[in-house]
Write a protein that holds these residues in place. Sequence first.
Motif, PDB file in Angstrom:
ATOM      1  N   GLY A   1      53.780  18.908  -1.101  1.00  0.00           N
ATOM      2  CA  GLY A   1      54.176  18.254   0.137  1.00  0.00           C
ATOM      3  C   GLY A   1      53.520  18.822   1.387  1.00  0.00           C
ATOM      4  N   SER A   2      52.659  19.813   1.243  1.00  0.00           N
ATOM      5  CA  SER A   2      52.007  20.432   2.401  1.00  0.00           C
ATOM      6  C   SER A   2      50.863  19.556   2.909  1.00  0.00           C
ATOM      7  CB  SER A   2      51.453  21.807   2.010  1.00  0.00           C
ATOM      8  OG  SER A   2      50.397  21.646   1.073  1.00  0.00           O
ATOM      9  N   ALA A   3      50.361  19.895   4.087  1.00  0.00           N
ATOM     10  CA  ALA A   3      49.219  19.167   4.653  1.00  0.00           C
ATOM     11  C   ALA A   3      47.987  19.314   3.766  1.00  0.00           C
ATOM     12  CB  ALA A   3      48.926  19.671   6.064  1.00  0.00           C
ATOM     13  N   ASP A   4      47.782  20.502   3.186  1.00  0.00           N
ATOM     14  CA  ASP A   4      46.647  20.693   2.284  1.00  0.00           C
ATOM     15  C   ASP A   4      46.786  19.816   1.041  1.00  0.00           C
ATOM     16  OD1 ASP A   4      45.202  22.572   3.814  1.00  0.00           O
ATOM     17  OD2 ASP A   4      46.445  24.216   3.075  1.00  0.00           O
TER      18      ASP A   4
ATOM     19  N   VAL B   1      44.633  12.426  -0.923  1.00  0.00           N
ATOM     20  CA  VAL B   1      43.721  11.403  -0.411  1.00  0.00           C
ATOM     21  C   VAL B   1      42.355  11.520  -1.096  1.00  0.00           C
ATOM     22  CG1 VAL B   1      42.484  10.586   1.642  1.00  0.00           C
ATOM     23  CG2 VAL B   1      44.911  11.188   1.806  1.00  0.00           C
ATOM     24  N   SER B   2      41.822  12.732  -1.173  1.00  0.00           N
ATOM     25  CA  SER B   2      40.519  12.937  -1.803  1.00  0.00           C
ATOM     26  C   SER B   2      40.557  12.628  -3.286  1.00  0.00           C
ATOM     27  CB  SER B   2      40.048  14.376  -1.580  1.00  0.00           C
ATOM     28  OG  SER B   2      39.764  14.597  -0.223  1.00  0.00           O
ATOM     29  N   CYS B   3      41.622  13.029  -3.968  1.00  0.00           N
ATOM     30  CA  CYS B   3      41.716  12.785  -5.406  1.00  0.00           C
ATOM     31  C   CYS B   3      41.846  11.299  -5.709  1.00  0.00           C
ATOM     32  CB  CYS B   3      42.879  13.561  -6.005  1.00  0.00           C
ATOM     33  SG  CYS B   3      42.947  13.428  -7.807  1.00  0.00           S
TER      34      CYS B   3
ATOM     35  N   HIS C   1      45.517  26.555  -0.567  1.00  0.00           N
ATOM     36  CA  HIS C   1      46.139  26.713   0.746  1.00  0.00           C
ATOM     37  C   HIS C   1      45.453  27.738   1.629  1.00  0.00           C
ATOM     38  CE1 HIS C   1      48.894  23.867  -0.590  1.00  0.00           C
ATOM     39  NE2 HIS C   1      49.910  24.615  -0.908  1.00  0.00           N
ATOM     40  N   GLY C   2      44.471  28.441   1.090  1.00  0.00           N
ATOM     41  CA  GLY C   2      43.683  29.355   1.907  1.00  0.00           C
ATOM     42  C   GLY C   2      44.418  30.590   2.366  1.00  0.00           C
ATOM     43  N   ARG C   3      45.419  31.040   1.604  1.00  0.00           N
ATOM     44  CA  ARG C   3      46.122  32.267   1.994  1.00  0.00           C
ATOM     45  C   ARG C   3      45.207  33.464   1.784  1.00  0.00           C
ATOM     46  NH1 ARG C   3      50.545  29.938  -1.321  1.00  0.00           N
ATOM     47  NH2 ARG C   3      51.835  28.792   0.135  1.00  0.00           N
ATOM     48  N   LYS C   4      45.306  34.409   2.708  1.00  0.00           N
ATOM     49  CA  LYS C   4      44.487  35.619   2.624  1.00  0.00           C
ATOM     50  C   LYS C   4      45.359  36.830   2.906  1.00  0.00           C
ATOM     51  CE  LYS C   4      40.086  33.589   3.936  1.00  0.00           C
ATOM     52  NZ  LYS C   4      40.100  32.309   4.520  1.00  0.00           N
ATOM     53  N   GLY C   5      44.861  37.977   2.536  1.00  0.00           N
ATOM     54  CA  GLY C   5      45.515  39.241   2.869  1.00  0.00           C
ATOM     55  C   GLY C   5      46.893  39.376   2.272  1.00  0.00           C
ATOM     56  N   VAL C   6      47.824  39.851   3.104  1.00  0.00           N
ATOM     57  CA  VAL C   6      49.179  40.139   2.650  1.00  0.00           C
ATOM     58  C   VAL C   6      49.878  38.871   2.156  1.00  0.00           C
ATOM     59  CG1 VAL C   6      51.447  40.994   3.363  1.00  0.00           C
ATOM     60  CG2 VAL C   6      49.386  42.150   4.135  1.00  0.00           C
TER      61      VAL C   6
ATOM     62  N   PHE D   1      40.422  21.403  -4.043  1.00  0.00           N
ATOM     63  CA  PHE D   1      40.108  20.921  -2.705  1.00  0.00           C
ATOM     64  C   PHE D   1      40.448  22.065  -1.749  1.00  0.00           C
ATOM     65  CE2 PHE D   1      40.992  17.102  -5.162  1.00  0.00           C
ATOM     66  CZ  PHE D   1      39.867  16.349  -4.894  1.00  0.00           C
ATOM     67  N   PRO D   2      39.431  22.714  -1.155  1.00  0.00           N
ATOM     68  CA  PRO D   2      39.664  23.911  -0.349  1.00  0.00           C
ATOM     69  C   PRO D   2      40.499  23.637   0.891  1.00  0.00           C
ATOM     70  CG  PRO D   2      37.314  23.618  -0.793  1.00  0.00           C
ATOM     71  CD  PRO D   2      38.009  22.380  -1.241  1.00  0.00           C
ATOM     72  N   HIS D   3      41.211  24.661   1.301  1.00  0.00           N
ATOM     73  CA  HIS D   3      42.022  24.625   2.512  1.00  0.00           C
ATOM     74  C   HIS D   3      41.152  24.218   3.701  1.00  0.00           C
ATOM     75  CE1 HIS D   3      44.653  25.913   5.751  1.00  0.00           C
ATOM     76  NE2 HIS D   3      43.720  26.735   6.180  1.00  0.00           N
ATOM     77  N   GLY D   4      41.642  23.262   4.472  1.00  0.00           N
ATOM     78  CA  GLY D   4      40.951  22.859   5.680  1.00  0.00           C
ATOM     79  C   GLY D   4      39.699  22.044   5.468  1.00  0.00           C
ATOM     80  N   SER D   5      39.503  21.530   4.239  1.00  0.00           N
ATOM     81  CA  SER D   5      38.263  20.790   3.980  1.00  0.00           C
ATOM     82  C   SER D   5      38.369  19.322   4.367  1.00  0.00           C
ATOM     83  CB  SER D   5      37.889  20.891   2.496  1.00  0.00           C
ATOM     84  OG  SER D   5      38.885  20.286   1.695  1.00  0.00           O
ATOM     85  N   GLY D   6      39.551  18.886   4.784  1.00  0.00           N
ATOM     86  CA  GLY D   6      39.721  17.470   5.119  1.00  0.00           C
ATOM     87  C   GLY D   6      39.721  16.631   3.862  1.00  0.00           C
ATOM     88  N   THR D   7      39.357  15.373   4.009  1.00  0.00           N
ATOM     89  CA  THR D   7      39.336  14.483   2.851  1.00  0.00           C
ATOM     90  C   THR D   7      37.924  14.025   2.585  1.00  0.00           C
ATOM     91  OG1 THR D   7      39.839  12.600   4.256  1.00  0.00           O
ATOM     92  CG2 THR D   7      41.712  13.685   3.208  1.00  0.00           C
TER      93      THR D   7
END
Length: 158
Positions: free
Chosen positions: A11-14, A20-22, A116-121, A144-150
């Motif tokens: 349900g997230s934006a990512d 949409v891309s799939c 979702h592109g989480r990094k670090g902690v 589909f990488p985080h922030g890649s749009g559609t």
Amino acid sequence: MFKHILLPTDGSADSEAAIVSCIRFAQATGAAITGLHVMPVMHLFTYEPGVTEAVHAQVRQENERHAKRYLEHMEQMASAAGVKCTTLLLMSDYPFEAIIDAARNASCDLVAMASHGRKGVKAMLLGSETHKVLTHSAIPVLVFPHGSGTATAAEFTS
């Protein structure tokens, strides 16, 4: 080419961008989609079991309502694009295992999901279900990488 794609969503934006891309990818390749949402298993502990049961039921109903809304949205988008789509709602303490099992049980030949592109902690604490699926799946995984749009259908056919 791929004929049946498992498409997990949280349900997230990512996840929305990945949907949409799939769908565009499935449309371009003639594949069907099985949409999946994995709900967490509720583990509540208290001194008053009656309260816990009522709260547990209420939280589960709310989670199911949200999950069904995500999956219905995916079905509507796929239908509008002329892509066959079924949905599945599962409960698991380990979403990555549920995703892999669902793909195998539905005879999917591809898992497509968002990162979702989480990094670090955050990455250490929350983990990455996408990374776990990539690590453990015998079925190919399209991320589909985080922030890649559609992506557009033309990008999949060229």
